[in-house]
Design a protein around this motif. Structure first.
Motif, short mmCIF file in Angstrom:
data_model
loop_
_atom_site.label_atom_id
_atom_site.label_comp_id
_atom_site.label_asym_id
_atom_site.label_seq_id
_atom_site.Cartn_x
_atom_site.Cartn_y
_atom_site.Cartn_z
N VAL A 188 22.39 47.74 87.17
CA VAL A 188 21.39 46.91 86.49
C VAL A 188 20.02 47.59 86.55
O VAL A 188 19.62 48.10 87.60
N GLY A 189 19.30 47.59 85.43
CA GLY A 189 17.91 48.03 85.41
C GLY A 189 17.68 49.52 85.46
O GLY A 189 16.54 49.96 85.61
N ILE A 190 18.73 50.32 85.32
CA ILE A 190 18.57 51.78 85.37
C ILE A 190 18.76 52.35 83.97
O ILE A 190 19.67 51.96 83.24
N ASP A 191 17.89 53.28 83.58
CA ASP A 191 17.99 53.90 82.26
C ASP A 191 19.39 54.47 82.03
O ASP A 191 19.97 55.10 82.93
N GLN A 192 19.90 54.27 80.82
CA GLN A 192 21.21 54.82 80.44
C GLN A 192 21.02 55.83 79.34
O GLN A 192 20.35 55.57 78.35
N ARG A 193 21.60 57.00 79.50
CA ARG A 193 21.57 58.02 78.46
C ARG A 193 23.00 58.45 78.19
O ARG A 193 23.68 58.99 79.04
N SER A 194 23.44 58.18 76.98
CA SER A 194 24.82 58.46 76.61
C SER A 194 25.02 59.96 76.38
O SER A 194 24.08 60.68 76.03
N ALA A 195 26.26 60.39 76.51
CA ALA A 195 26.61 61.78 76.23
C ALA A 195 26.43 62.06 74.74
O ALA A 195 26.52 61.17 73.90
N CYS A 196 26.19 63.33 74.42
CA CYS A 196 26.02 63.71 73.02
C CYS A 196 27.33 64.17 72.39
O CYS A 196 27.38 64.41 71.18
N ARG A 197 28.38 64.30 73.19
CA ARG A 197 29.68 64.68 72.63
C ARG A 197 30.79 63.99 73.41
O ARG A 197 30.60 63.60 74.57
N HIS A 198 31.93 63.84 72.77
CA HIS A 198 33.04 63.14 73.40
C HIS A 198 33.58 63.96 74.57
O HIS A 198 33.67 65.20 74.49
N PRO A 199 33.97 63.29 75.66
CA PRO A 199 34.35 64.01 76.87
C PRO A 199 35.72 64.65 76.81
O PRO A 199 36.03 65.52 77.63
N ASP A 200 36.57 64.24 75.85
CA ASP A 200 37.95 64.70 75.88
C ASP A 200 38.33 65.56 74.68
O ASP A 200 39.49 65.68 74.35
N TRP A 201 37.33 66.11 73.99
CA TRP A 201 37.65 67.15 73.02
C TRP A 201 36.46 68.06 72.79
O TRP A 201 35.32 67.69 73.05
N THR A 202 36.76 69.25 72.32
CA THR A 202 35.71 70.26 72.13
C THR A 202 35.64 70.77 70.70
O THR A 202 34.84 71.64 70.41
#
Length: 441
Positions: free
Chosen positions: A189-203
């Motif tokens: 709770v209350g902590i900044d969230q920064r999502s990944a810029c690419r999917h973790p299970d493919w390249t």
């Protein structure tokens, strides 16, 4: 500022640039804001329709129909989407938006027979309960993702990029991460969230094809699979998405909005929506899947505001459009009745873009329970439905003027451009000529 004779503002270092340099020097951090690109780039306003006269006859609006329905996802899915209007609601997350705002989006979209989209962070009951047709976004973060919700959705949209920040991940600052939001996203709770810029299970695209098959198997091959890309290398990205098995491709131009991203990203990454559509259409046409039975549909988003924008996007080759920022404004965001409250936040109605702060007095882009009381989901849904109807009717009016009995019959030959830049990007003639810049004779 009071005008003083002899003072001349620099085009390179205007007052906004100077303010940003001073702000950066004072704080040592880059600017984060919501909304989308504010710089002027070639857009739909730079195109005009050629109405009918002698060489083409218009349709009589009081007696002759102009249909607006669209089918999305009939390439592989057992149950493609059948919508009454080609104007859909883009993905906006619970977290970025309040639960009431998500409910209102579902109410408004359902009332006019179109779809809405979950956004990052998962599906909430308020949205699913009020959305006749709901598209589930599958993002790199995987926040809130579970197979049960995938099966509850009517379509799945794999998000590879967003127009306001192609190549960048999402943000949700700590002041908007309440216990409910944190629980859905498995975050503190209350902590900044920064999502990944690419999917973790493919390249790469080969892995995307595997993921699409996996999602089809989870949902019994019933749901259409969308692939959303931020407009950059659009021609190649669309071809790869189609090859990977997408039923629908969503192309989001740089005028698309965001809840929170670096200002420098919003203004300097990606390409205008106008320039992306012809590239996407060319890719689909070369693969033989553009507006063909069992083909791949194209949804365009990023700066759609009016029925004219809808009609122009479809004339250039889109099958449908998606709106985000415009939908929030229709709900009541930036409403003048909150002018005093916006001024207290250092902004003004019509300029408020600090969606990341969670202090929206309209109760839309906030998780504050007190501010949320200012928003009525039923009234918001009614307003959105009204707006969607107007967009649809405006597009119909233009289509009839061009002699078309369906919005999908609009074509590039119905358009001309006002500037050399827009003519080159949209690949339509400069008005009064037969010249398309960049095209050989």
């Amino acid at each position: 500022m009071t005008f003083q004779p002899g003072l001349r503002e620099s085009a390179t270092f205007d007052r906004n640039v100077i303010h940003e340099i001073q702000r950066a020097a004072d704080t040592g951090i880059y600017d984060i804001r919501g909304w989308g690109a504010k710089r002027k780039v070639p857009h739909f306003d730079d195109l005009l329709f050629l109405g009918s006269s002698m060489s083409r006859y218009p349709l009589e609006g009081y007696r002759e129909k102009c249909d607006t329905d669209v089918v999305l996802g009939d390439r592989h899915a057992k149950y493609p989407l059948h919508l009454d209007t080609p104007v859909t609601i883009a993905g906006m997350s619970f977290g970025a938006l309040s639960g009431g705002a998500k409910e209102a989006l579902g109410r408004g979209a359902s009332e006019v027979g179109t779809s809405t989209t979950t956004g990052d962070g998962g599906m909430i009951p308020e949205e699913r309960g009020q959305s006749k047709t709901l598209v589930y976004q599958y993002l790199p973060s995987r926040y809130g993702m579970n197979p049960d919700d995938l099966r509850k959705a009517d379509a799945i949209e794999i998000v590879l990029g967003q127009g306001a920040k192609p190549g960048g991940g999402g943000m949700l600052l700590g002041q908007k991460i309440t216990e409910r939001v944190a629980g859905m996203r498995t975050l503190p709770v209350g902590i900044d969230q920064r999502s990944a810029c690419r999917h973790p299970d493919w390249t790469g695209p080969d892995d995307l094809a595997i993921k699409i098959i996996e999602l089809r198997e989870i949902t019994g091959w019933e749901k259409p699979i969308y692939v959303k890309i931020g407009a950059t290398r659009t021609y190649y990205d669309v071809k790869l998405a189609v090859k990977a098995g997408a039923d629908v491709v969503v192309v989001d131009g740089m005028q698309g909005g965001t809840a929170a991203t670096q200002d420098v990203f919003i203004e300097h990454v990606g390409i205008p929506t106008l320039s992306a559509i012809p590239q996407a259409v060319q890719a689909l046409q070369e693969m033989g899947v553009h507006r063909t039975p069992g083909g791949v549909q194209l949804i365009v988003s990023g700066g759609i505001r009016s029925g004219a924008d809808v009609a122009k996007a479809m004339a250039l080759g889109a099958d449908a459009v998606a709106i985000g920022t415009a939908a929030l404004i229709a709900l009541g965001d930036n409403d003048p009745r909150y002018q005093a409250e916006y001024e207290q936040l250092g902004s003004a109605a019509g300029f408020y873009d600090d969606f990341q702060d969670g202090r929206d007095p309209a109760g839309i882009t906030t998780q504050d329970p007190e501010l949320q009381k200012n928003f009525d989901p039923v009234e918001g849904g009614r307003r959105l439905a009204n707006y969607l109807r107007v967009l649809t009717m405006e597009a119909q009016t233009i289509a009839r003027a061009c002699g078309k009995s369906h919005l999908r019959n609009l074509e590039p030959q119905d358009l001309v451009a006002l500037t050399i830049e827009s003519a080159a990007m949209a690949r339509v003639p400069l008005a009064g000529t037969d010249w398309i810049p960049g095209r050989s004779a």
